[in-house]
Scaffold this motif. Structure first.
Motif, PDB file in Angstrom:
ATOM      1  N   VAL A   1      41.766   7.045  36.911  1.00 41.35           N
ATOM      2  CA  VAL A   1      42.267   8.374  36.572  1.00 41.35           C
ATOM      3  C   VAL A   1      41.099   9.355  36.585  1.00 41.35           C
ATOM      4  O   VAL A   1      40.249   9.347  35.688  1.00 41.35           O
ATOM      5  CB  VAL A   1      42.943   8.346  35.183  1.00 41.35           C
ATOM      6  CG1 VAL A   1      43.532   9.709  34.849  1.00 41.35           C
ATOM      7  CG2 VAL A   1      44.022   7.270  35.140  1.00 41.35           C
TER       8      VAL A   1
ATOM      9  N   LEU B   1      44.734   8.365  40.498  1.00 38.88           N
ATOM     10  CA  LEU B   1      45.142   9.751  40.266  1.00 38.88           C
ATOM     11  C   LEU B   1      43.962  10.638  40.622  1.00 38.88           C
ATOM     12  O   LEU B   1      42.950  10.649  39.896  1.00 38.88           O
ATOM     13  CB  LEU B   1      45.499   9.973  38.785  1.00 38.88           C
ATOM     14  CG  LEU B   1      46.963   9.889  38.377  1.00 38.88           C
ATOM     15  CD1 LEU B   1      47.496   8.495  38.628  1.00 38.88           C
ATOM     16  CD2 LEU B   1      47.141  10.277  36.921  1.00 38.88           C
TER      17      LEU B   1
ATOM     18  N   ASP C   1      47.021  16.362  35.167  1.00 35.78           N
ATOM     19  CA  ASP C   1      47.112  14.949  34.767  1.00 35.78           C
ATOM     20  C   ASP C   1      47.952  14.754  33.509  1.00 35.78           C
ATOM     21  O   ASP C   1      48.623  13.736  33.363  1.00 35.78           O
ATOM     22  CB  ASP C   1      45.711  14.375  34.542  1.00 35.78           C
ATOM     23  CG  ASP C   1      44.916  14.352  35.825  1.00 35.78           C
ATOM     24  OD1 ASP C   1      44.838  13.292  36.462  1.00 35.78           O
ATOM     25  OD2 ASP C   1      44.393  15.419  36.214  1.00 35.78           O
TER      26      ASP C   1
ATOM     27  N   GLU D   1      39.179   6.043  33.141  1.00 39.49           N
ATOM     28  CA  GLU D   1      39.272   7.489  33.294  1.00 39.49           C
ATOM     29  C   GLU D   1      37.866   8.038  33.310  1.00 39.49           C
ATOM     30  O   GLU D   1      36.961   7.466  32.698  1.00 39.49           O
ATOM     31  CB  GLU D   1      40.055   8.104  32.134  1.00 39.49           C
ATOM     32  CG  GLU D   1      39.470   7.755  30.761  1.00 39.49           C
ATOM     33  CD  GLU D   1      39.811   8.747  29.668  1.00 39.49           C
ATOM     34  OE1 GLU D   1      40.963   8.703  29.221  1.00 39.49           O
ATOM     35  OE2 GLU D   1      38.936   9.545  29.278  1.00 39.49           O
TER      36      GLU D   1
ATOM     37  N   VAL E   1      39.266  13.923  34.747  1.00 38.40           N
ATOM     38  CA  VAL E   1      40.129  14.332  33.635  1.00 38.40           C
ATOM     39  C   VAL E   1      39.329  14.696  32.376  1.00 38.40           C
ATOM     40  O   VAL E   1      39.764  15.546  31.597  1.00 38.40           O
ATOM     41  CB  VAL E   1      41.181  13.250  33.288  1.00 38.40           C
ATOM     42  CG1 VAL E   1      42.225  13.171  34.389  1.00 38.40           C
ATOM     43  CG2 VAL E   1      40.559  11.889  33.029  1.00 38.40           C
TER      44      VAL E   1
END
Ligand SMILES: Nc1nc2c(c(=O)[nH]1)N[C@H]1C(S)=C(S)[C@@H](COP(=O)(O)OP(=O)(O)OC[C@H]3O[C@@H](n4cnc5c(=O)[nH]c(N)nc54)[C@H](O)[C@@H]3O)O[C@H]1N2
Ligand SMILES: Nc1nc2c(c(=O)[nH]1)N[C@H]1C(S)=C(S)[C@@H](COP(=O)(O)OP(=O)(O)OC[C@H]3O[C@@H](n4cnc5c(=O)[nH]c(N)nc54)[C@H](O)[C@@H]3O)O[C@H]1N2
Ligand code: SF4
Ligand SMILES: [Mo]
Length: 749
Positions: free
Chosen positions: A168, A199, A221, A293, A297
């Motif tokens: 992510v 993502l 997101d 992540e 993000v």
């Protein structure tokens, strides 16, 4: 000199083991190869390590004597005696006038040098400093805080053994973040039983290898991840049995997720809802999911909330404390740990009242803490191994802040964007000229530590950081031979007696803070091969054995006091890196607060329940700029020499081919990128990997380095000339560098 010597690459958190062969001059790296004996990297390196000679010997603006700034901004060389006594006098003077807490400590290490910074708490204590920060407080504090709330312990992903990897806002192909990343990604991509879900608004090298690339609109997101979590609820994909045993707060979370408008949120993210459903089902069906992540993000809208929803997705599907999922890691340091106060109850910074997470003041408020007439403002800054003028938001404002301080002291190897503004620069040995180590040790089930031995002699005139801190502490008058004598006497009777004497010191709070230097000056000189800087690791090894006794025992060090001693000996002698702990997967549960997961963070769940639609950016900013992408040849500002790069030497602006066509731009054309904060010219690289409306600039560019004639040359754009300090997370203050509203103008050739 004809022997391969083990050390490590210092360019990203992985610190892959490498071996170097010196040239006939005894100073240059003739050859570099991966170190097969390194327990984590096992011979792996990426392209960047092989050109590390540019860090050591390139055009870097190396400093080899202490420097004092003159009134006209130029620098003069001074002796170490003068430097230490003047810096000490100035720090004490500021302490007397405004209190030691007005001296702010920033930094402490880059990607591979955390040993020196571990001695800094002694300097802080000696001068009464209270507040500190580092780059972690401009990326990871949201993640730390959420982890502290949900688990009471930081966790990491076991990507290597995962059936499904979930990335992510993370591009491990370029940025790594786990050992042997490119190899692991390729293996995963080839294996039909495993899948990768990415993502990212950009079709990155990682996305290219993925089975599911959700190429979302930048900054959305929170919607897409909420939709994924909601699909788990709607389609009965939740691991209810596992959660009943392991977690609390499920009902509250499910109640909110039931109301999430899945189709609408997929539309906001501009990703086909069928693809989102397919990816979510794949994730839910996997035996194991490992999620990473990162900055895509963590430096973007709703960053802390995203860190929370991202965790919900893998927790609702039962992915913690089993192979290939996430785990609570061991280690020699406290990186990632936080007390997990509910919002509003955290300790705060003195001027802005910003939350201190993991002991760190948010980086984005530092200039607010300085550029004010508030009586508690910072009056001085002590900067170690970091380049905040370049790396923190709004470089112009950071320069203004540093210029307004009464004193700036910096420890660095080079003349940098930041040290140029310091009153005193204390030159350090490079990472290949001293004992060094990273504390980014998050491996599992076997965790690794690597004490690197020097492979080159340091030039005269530089010192390693532990020695600098020891001299400052002694000059401050808080430690002297009188304090060392009892410890030395104990040491003569052996390490056991020493351990008892040292425990006595820890009982005294003020002395305990000075422990790093006490160890360095007493145990340090008795260590073989000049390894005094490793002294602090003795206490760290004991601590590790005390905190993780079974894991240390499993790694072969026995139990009780002797385990700490054996672990330390192994660290000292294991030149290629060693296994410090060996975990059992079940161990994760013993480390969590109350041995359970807390799914409900009410203040963040409330945000998901009441998420508004995103505001459209004002028409004058039709583009979103991601300021600071990791590429094949970027490494923060660790390598200053532009000749290091074999590709993308200019640091191009990537943009979609469609946008380039509309503007009549072709590769290499200059454009002007403007944001609310600044305006720069940069050549473009049109690519079909980017979404229309999205722009991307690399990190680590825009450094000014002297060429062969000594004239400064700047290569590329420094991203933070374009960013704002107050575009930031509402919880922990991390900056939104990946979402900078921008405009493009063509430039006449
Ligand atoms: N080559 C190289 N490797 C490095 C470093 C380096 O300087 N160079 N630095 C190291 C450091 S300090 C760190 S913290 C890590 C960082 O590692 P990463 O976080 O992986 O690096 P970035 O390229 O900054 O950002 C990751 C991705 O976020 C994507 N992104 C942009 N906007 C969005 C968005 O709105 N949503 C989502 N989901 N994604 C988005 C970008 O397209 C990019 O692919 O890298 C480490 N490794
Ligand atoms: N816009 C934007 N800004 C960003 C990012 C982004 O993606 N976009 N990424 C951010 C991230 S994730 C990070 S981690 C930060 C990194 O930014 P910083 O934390 O500032 O770290 P580095 O650029 O690694 O700077 C390291 C400094 O250490 C010096 N140095 C090298 N070796 C030694 C040594 O042995 N001893 C000493 N004392 N000094 C040494 C180098 O000369 C350099 O000045 O940048 C952040 N800034
Ligand atoms: S840059 Fe990172 S992944 Fe590449 S060799 Fe260096 S430490 Fe390893
Ligand atoms: Mo970072």
């Amino acid at each position: 000199m004809t022997e391969w010597q083990p050390t490590a690459c210092i360019l990203c958190e992985c610190n892959c083991g490498i071996q170097v062969l010196l040239g006939p001059d005894g100073r240059s790296f003739d050859k570099i190869r991966g170190d097969k004996l390194h327990p984590a990297s096992a011979g792996y390196t990426c392209n960047k390590a092989l050109r590390l000679d540019h860090y050591q010997n390139g055009r870097t603006g190396r400093i080899t004597a202490p420097l004092r700034r003159r009134a006209d901004g130029s620098f003069e060389e001074i002796s170490w005696e003068t430097a230490i006594s003047e810096v000490t006098a100035r720090l004490r003077e500021i302490g007397h006038r405004y209190g030691g807490e007005s001296i702010f400590y920033y930094g402490g290490g880059g990607q591979g040098n955390h040993l020196g910074g571990a001695y800094a708490p002694a300097t802080m204590a000696a001068f009464g400093m209270k507040y500190r920060s580092s780059a972690l407080a401009q990326e990871k504090t949201g993640d730390f805080w959420v982890g502290a709330r949900m688990f009471g312990h930081p966790v990491r992903a076991d990507v290597e053994h995962a059936e499904v990897a979930f990335f992510v806002g993370k591009n491990p192909y370029q940025s790594h973040g786990f050992p042997r990343a490119r190899t692991v990604l390729k293996e995963m991509s080839k294996d039909p039983r495993r899948s990768m879900i990415v993502l990212d608004p950009v079709r990155t090298e990682t996305a290219e290898l993925a089975d599911f690339h959700l190429q979302l609109r930048p900054g959305t997101d929170v919607y897409l991840l909420s939709a994924m979590a909601a699909i788990l609820v709607r389609d009965n994909l939740i691991d209810g049995e596992w959660l009943a045993e392991r977690a609390r707060g499920l009902d509250e979370v499910v109640a909110v997720l039931r109301e999430v408008p899945i189709e609408k949120y997929c539309a906001i993210a501009d990703v086909d809802a069928a693809l989102v459903v397919a990816a979510t089902h794949r994730l839910a069906q996997a035996k194991s999911v490992a999620a990473l992540e990162d900055l895509g993000v963590q430096m973007n809208r709703y960053s802390t909330v995203v860190s929370y929803v991202e965790k919900l997705v893998w927790l609702l599907t039962g992915n913690l404390g089993k192979p290939g999922t996430q785990y609570a890691f061991t280690g020699l340091s406290a990186i990632g740990h936080d007390r997990g106060h509910p919002a509003g109850q955290w300790p705060t910074s003195p001027v802005a009242g910003a939350p201190i997470i993991s002991g760190l003041v948010p980086c984005t408020v530092i200039t607010e803490e300085i550029l004010t007439d508030h009586p508690a403002r910072y009056r001085a800054m002590f900067i170690e191994s970091s380049n905040p003028v370049h790396s923190l938001p709004d470089s112009a404002r950071m320069r203004e802040a540093l210029e307004s301080l009464e004193l700036v002291v910096a420890i660095d190897v080079a003349m940098t964007e930041t040290t140029r503004l310091a009153h005193y620069i204390l030159p350090a040995a490079t990472q290949f000229e001293k004992y060094e180590a990273t504390f980014f040790n998050f491996d599992f089930p076997r965790n690794i530590f690597h004490l690197r031995h020097p492979v080159l002699p340091a030039p005269e005139g530089v010192l390693a950081e532990p020695e600098i801190h020891a001299r400052l502490v002694e000059a401050a008058g808080v430690l002297s031979e009188d304090d060392y004598a009892p410890l030395r006497a104990a040491l003569e009777q052996g390490r056991e007696a020493f351990a008892m004497a040292f425990l006595g010191i820890l009982a005294d709070r003020q002395q305990a803070k000075l422990a790093p230097v006490l160890l360095y000056r007493t145990l340090g000189p008795t260590l073989p091969d000049g390894a005094a800087a490793a002294a602090l690791l003795w206490a760290a090894a004991y601590n590790c054995a005390r905190k993780f006794p079974q894991s240390v025992e499993r790694a072969g060090y026995g139990t009780g006091l002797v385990a700490g001693e054996r672990l330390f000996e192994a660290i000292l002698t294991g030149k290629h890196g060693i296994v410090i702990t060996e975990d059992d997967y079940e161990e994760t549960w013993t480390r969590l607060r109350d041995n359970t997961i807390q799914l409900n963070i009410p203040e963040l769940l409330q945000v998901i329940a009441t998420l508004p639609e995103p505001d459209a950016d004002p028409a004058q900013w039709p583009f979103v700029l991601s300021a600071g992408e990791r590429r094949a040849f970027t490494a923060n500002t660790i390598v200053r020499d532009p000749l290091w790069r074999k590709r993308d030497g200019a640091g191009t602006l990537r943009m979609s081919r469609a946008d380039a066509d509309t503007l009549g731009l072709t590769a290499g054309d200059l454009v002007r990128v403007s944001t609310r904060r600044g305006s720069v010219e940069v050549p473009v690289d049109p690519t079909d990997r980017m979404r229309p409306g999205h722009l991307s600039l690399p990190n680590g560019f825009g450094l000014s380095v002297p060429d062969d004639t000594g004239s400064p040359v700047t290569t590329g754009v420094a991203p933070n000339e374009l960013t704002e300090f107050d575009s930031r997370d509402e919880w922990v203050g991390t900056p939104w560098h990946k979402y900078v509203p921008a405009r493009l103008d063509t430039v006449a050739p």
